[in-house]
Design an enzyme around this catalytic site. Structure first.
Site, short mmCIF file in Angstrom:
data_model
loop_
_atom_site.label_atom_id
_atom_site.label_comp_id
_atom_site.label_asym_id
_atom_site.label_seq_id
_atom_site.Cartn_x
_atom_site.Cartn_y
_atom_site.Cartn_z
N CYS A 115 -4.78 11.04 -14.90
CA CYS A 115 -3.81 9.93 -14.76
C CYS A 115 -3.57 9.18 -16.07
CB CYS A 115 -4.27 8.96 -13.69
SG CYS A 115 -4.39 9.73 -12.08
N HIS A 143 -0.55 2.19 -15.35
CA HIS A 143 -0.70 3.26 -14.35
C HIS A 143 -0.88 2.58 -12.99
CE1 HIS A 143 -1.98 6.59 -12.06
NE2 HIS A 143 -3.26 6.26 -12.04
N ASN A 197 0.76 6.72 -6.13
CA ASN A 197 0.10 7.04 -7.41
C ASN A 197 0.66 8.37 -7.92
OD1 ASN A 197 -1.59 7.91 -9.44
ND2 ASN A 197 -3.49 7.35 -8.40
#
Ligand code: COA
Length: 332
Positions: free
Chosen positions: A111, A259, A289
């Site tokens: 990520c 993020h 996400n």
């Protein structure tokens, strides 16, 4: 001189999956998901690939920058969910958009991948090796998610974001600092065994190894609370480190585009840095996400909504499997 973000773009699959649809698949509820994560819906690929989404986002970023694909010198794709081991996603982007003069390769830092790719591109341009770079973050995590595991399947979504970086002889707009770090995850708080190597080879039995395909769990697994703890600390630590390297403080930042793993992580970080939530671009409610693409999509949406004007300072932060984390500060 400066290394400037000249354009941004994003792309999301057409299929939207609302929380209510998940209620019929696992033991969960719209209320639980919203309250614990801030997610209302996510986009899920039903044919779009990591490469096709990335190419679409890259095309938009190039159009936004007013640049042609043939001008691109470096393409970096950040992903942890490529459909194939080779060619890499960046090579797929190169042929799909017609960037025949570029060098292309992938970066996998889960990520935080977009930040590691941005940092790498920044270093190449700063060194004078390339004059510009096209960076994409693209994920189709819906293919790595176990749709029977309620602890993970409610969290992730698919999509891509992209930015164009370019060397400029003049001006003070551009990247002011970038910071990356890694910490140990031998405890395996966040992992996904490789689908590519889930095969036995003739020598396995000879060496007494377990059968690879029996041992391999191809789905993404997570120790939710441990990851939450790591994420909140990493987001604050990396933001403060990147700002210190730019000799700036949180008060100098017009907008944070972090993020997006859980809205509660963003709320916690905002509180820790004594910042109002309004200074954060929050997109998790409609995309979930999107791993290595999240912050790039957030930045693109903020710019499209006119939340950043010329001269403003913005900050992106990320964290993910590895464990990886980082932050980047730039002037628009
Ligand atoms: N729907 C309903 N209940 C659920 C659920 C779901 N989708 N998922 C878990 N639960 C249940 C648990 O089984 C548990 O039940 P129990 O109390 O009967 O044992 C209860 O809800 C609380 O679980 P817990 O794991 O403590 O919830 P949480 O508040 O920590 O939220 C996450 C779980 C995953 C949302 C949260 O830990 C998180 O966001 N972690 C970080 C994830 C992340 O950042 N990942 C990617 C990093 S890039």
């Amino acid at each position: 001189m400066s290394i400037r973000i000249m354009g941004t773009g994003s792309a999301l699959p057409g299929r939207v999956v609302e929380n209510r649809e998940l209620e019929g698949m696992v033991d969960t509820s719209d209320e639980w998901i919203r309250e614990r994560t801030g997610i209302g819906s996510r986009h899920v690929s039903t044919g779009e690939t990591v490469a096709s989404l990335a190419a679409e986002a890259c095309g938009r970023a190039l159009a936004d920058a007013g640049r042609q694909a043939e001008e691109v010198e470096l393409i970096l794709a950040a992903t942890c969910s490529p459909e194939e081991a080779a060619p890499c996603v960046a090579c797929r982007i190169q042929s799909e958009i017609g960037a025949g003069n570029a060098v292309a390769f992938d970066v996998n830092a889960a990520c935080a991948g977009f930040l590691f790719a941005l940092h790498t591109a920044w270093a190449y341009v700063e060194a004078g090796i390339y004059r510009n770079a096209l960076i994409a973050g693209s994920e189709v995590l819906s293919k790595l998610v176990d749709w029977e595991d309620r602890a993970t399947c409610i969290l992730f979504g698919d999509g891509a974001g992209a930015v164009v970086l370019e060397w400029r002889d003049e001006g003070d707009a551009g990247i002011l600092s970038s910071y990356m770090e890694n910490s140990d995850d031998t405890e395996r708080t966040l992992w996904c065994d490789s689908a590519f190597t889930a095969r036995t080879v003739p020598f396995d039995a000879e060496q007494g190894l377990p059968e690879a395909d029996a041992a391999c769990d191809p789905y993404m697994r997570m120790a939710g609370q441990a990851v939450f703890k790591f994420a909140t600390a990493a987001m604050v630590r990396c933001t403060e480190e990147a700002l210190a390297r730019a000799q700036l403080s949180v008060d100098d930042v017009a907008l944070f585009a972090p993020h997006q793993a859980n809205e509660r992580i963003i709320r916690y970080a905002a509180k820790k840095m004594d910042l109002p939530l309004e200074r954060f671009q929050i997109i998790i409610d409609h995309v979930g996400n999107v791993s290595g693409a999240s912050a790039l999509i957030a930045l693109n949406e903020a710019l499209c909504e006119g939340k950043l004007k010329q001269g403003d300072v913005a900050c992106m932060a990320g964290f993910g499997g590895g464990l990886t984390a980082g932050a980047c500060v730039f002037r628009i």
